[in-house]
Scaffold this active site. Structure first.
Site, PDB file in Angstrom:
ATOM      1  CB  SER A  10       9.445   3.816  -5.632  1.00 33.51           C
ATOM      2  OG  SER A  10       9.837   3.347  -4.151  1.00 33.51           O
ATOM      3  CG  HIS A  35       5.812   0.989  -5.986  1.00 31.73           C
ATOM      4  ND1 HIS A  35       4.993   0.250  -6.240  1.00 31.73           N
ATOM      5  CD2 HIS A  35       7.030   0.564  -5.418  1.00 31.73           C
ATOM      6  CE1 HIS A  35       5.849  -1.199  -6.119  1.00 31.73           C
ATOM      7  NE2 HIS A  35       6.775  -0.658  -5.678  1.00 31.73           N
ATOM      8  CG  ASP A  37       8.984   0.056  -2.483  1.00 38.15           C
ATOM      9  OD1 ASP A  37       8.466  -0.930  -2.941  1.00 38.15           O
ATOM     10  OD2 ASP A  37       9.445   0.733  -2.871  1.00 38.15           O
ATOM     11  CG  MET A  39      11.141  -3.090   2.099  1.00 37.41           C
ATOM     12  SD  MET A  39      12.871  -2.525   1.478  1.00 37.41           S
ATOM     13  CE  MET A  39      12.422  -1.655   0.089  1.00 37.41           C
ATOM     14  CG  HIS A  76       6.380  -3.881  -3.686  1.00 36.29           C
ATOM     15  ND1 HIS A  76       7.649  -3.599  -4.247  1.00 36.29           N
ATOM     16  CD2 HIS A  76       6.587  -5.480  -3.863  1.00 36.29           C
ATOM     17  CE1 HIS A  76       8.367  -4.834  -4.707  1.00 36.29           C
ATOM     18  NE2 HIS A  76       7.838  -5.708  -4.439  1.00 36.29           N
ATOM     19  CG  MET A  78       9.419  -6.151  -1.195  1.00 34.63           C
ATOM     20  SD  MET A  78      10.475  -4.669  -1.722  1.00 34.63           S
ATOM     21  CE  MET A  78       9.314  -3.242  -1.509  1.00 34.63           C
ATOM     22  CG  MET A 169      10.549  -7.560  -7.744  1.00 40.12           C
ATOM     23  SD  MET A 169      10.068  -6.003  -7.347  1.00 40.12           S
ATOM     24  CE  MET A 169      11.665  -5.108  -6.975  1.00 40.12           C
ATOM     25  CG  ASP A 203       9.643  -1.635  -8.113  1.00 39.21           C
ATOM     26  OD1 ASP A 203      10.674  -0.637  -8.251  1.00 39.21           O
ATOM     27  OD2 ASP A 203       9.357  -2.186  -6.860  1.00 39.21           O
TER      28      ASP A 203
HETATM   29  O1  LIG Z   1      10.937  -2.383  -4.485  1.00 39.92           O
HETATM   30  C1  LIG Z   1      11.772  -1.606  -4.469  1.00 39.92           C
HETATM   31  C2  LIG Z   1      13.106  -2.062  -4.187  1.00 39.92           C
HETATM   32  O2  LIG Z   1      12.976  -3.221  -3.453  1.00 39.92           O
HETATM   33  C3  LIG Z   1      11.720  -0.377  -5.344  1.00 39.92           C
HETATM   34  O3  LIG Z   1      10.315   0.000  -5.588  1.00 39.92           O
HETATM   35  C4  LIG Z   1      12.540   0.510  -5.451  1.00 39.92           C
HETATM   36  O4  LIG Z   1      12.245   1.638  -4.381  1.00 39.92           O
HETATM   37  C5  LIG Z   1      12.951   1.373  -6.732  1.00 39.92           C
HETATM   38  O5  LIG Z   1      13.741   2.370  -6.714  1.00 39.92           O
HETATM   39  P1  LIG Z   1      14.632   2.791  -7.909  1.00 39.92           P
HETATM   40  O6  LIG Z   1      15.271   1.590  -8.444  1.00 39.92           O
HETATM   41  O7  LIG Z   1      13.656   3.233  -8.977  1.00 39.92           O
HETATM   42  O8  LIG Z   1      15.694   3.977  -7.405  1.00 39.92           O
END
Ligand SMILES: O=C(CO)[C@@H](O)[C@H](O)COP(=O)(O)O
Length: 252
Positions: A10, A35, A37, A39, A76, A78, A169, A203
């Site tokens: 990520s 990955h 993210d 948001m 992803h 969100m 999740m 994740d």
């Molecule tokens: O989607 C998410 C958080 O919302 C993840 O993708 C985090 O970025 C994962 O980070 P780590 O827990 O592996 O540090």
């Protein structure tokens, strides 16, 4: 046959001032996917970035040669209005558009960048729409959502309406570096038992200390942010995650 192990660091935990280089380096260090993210500050209490940044980092990583191949951008989403951004993310270089089940069932009418209204879209219609735009479709569930909401979709007879991947999740979405929630693993076990070929992503809080539990439950697509980007040797962590999944799938 059990689906292959896919390691998807990520980039939320990467150095944002050096994002393009961090992306290409991570792929060279052995990652299969990245990955990404996204948001929006509504669906989750945090903000990241949008299509212009995805366009820029895409140019640092070769497009996958085949579906699910190396270099896949696993976005992803969100976000509260997942239909609204499908075309923009396709244009930006997203390969797999993974939206949240909870957002799709709650999404309200909104203007899309093309000026069309984003009417309430069912998860099924949204998966079809993502496929029609030429992307793989993923569907994610938050910790409070049971796995059985996905059964009908996964069992859909029309391949256009079937998700290519589900994401369970293992933290509340919104932030990197949170503690792994082992309480979510029964959902992974349930899905793996019913669907031996399904791509199941996990994740949140994954790393050397938690991967065995996730792999034993049956996850094959592993997202890890801080464990990879915070490691002295990211390639070692990527290999370790992969080995845990491969060891488990050999047992299936
Ligand atoms: O989607 C998410 C958080 O919302 C993840 O993708 C985090 O970025 C994962 O980070 P780590 O827990 O592996 O540090």
């Amino acid at each position: 046959m059990a689906p292959k192990a896919i390691i998807a660091p990520s980039i939320l935990s990467a150095d944002f001032a050096d994002l393009g280089a961090a992306c290409s380096r991570t792929i060279k260090q052995g990652a299969d996917w990245l990955h990404v993210d996204i948001m929006d500050g509504h669906f989750v209490p945090n903000l990241t970035f949008g299509p212009p940044v995805v366009v820029k980092i895409r140019s640092h990583v070769e497009k996958p040669a085949e579906s699910f191949g190396k270099g896949t951008f696993d976005c992803h989403m969100m976000i509260a209005e997942p239909k609204k951004w499908v075309k923009e993310f396709k244009k930006a270089g997203c390969d797999l558009y993974c939206f949240h089940y909870e957002a799709a069932i709650n999404s309200s009418a909104a203007e899309s960048p093309e000026g069309k209204s984003d009417e309430k879209t069912s998860p099924r219609e949204l998966i079809r729409y993502i496929h029609d735009q030429g992307m793989l479709a993923g569907i994610a569930i938050k910790p409070a959502t049971p796995a059985n909401v996905l059964f009908d979709l996964i069992e859909s007879e029309d391949p256009k309406e079937k998700p290519d991947m589900v994401l369970v999740m293992t933290v509340e979405p919104g932030f990197g570096g949170q503690q792994f929630m082992a309480s979510e693993l029964p959902k992974v076990e349930e899905l793996r038992k019913r669907y031996p070929d399904l791509n199941i992503e996990v994740d949140g809080g994954l790393g050397p200390g938690t991967i065995d539990q996730a792999a034993d439950a049956g996850a094959n697509v592993i997202v890890a942010g801080s464990a990879v980007f915070g490691a002295k040797d990211p390639s070692e962590v990527i290999s370790l995650l992969r080995e845990a999944v491969e060891k488990r799938s050999g047992k299936l």
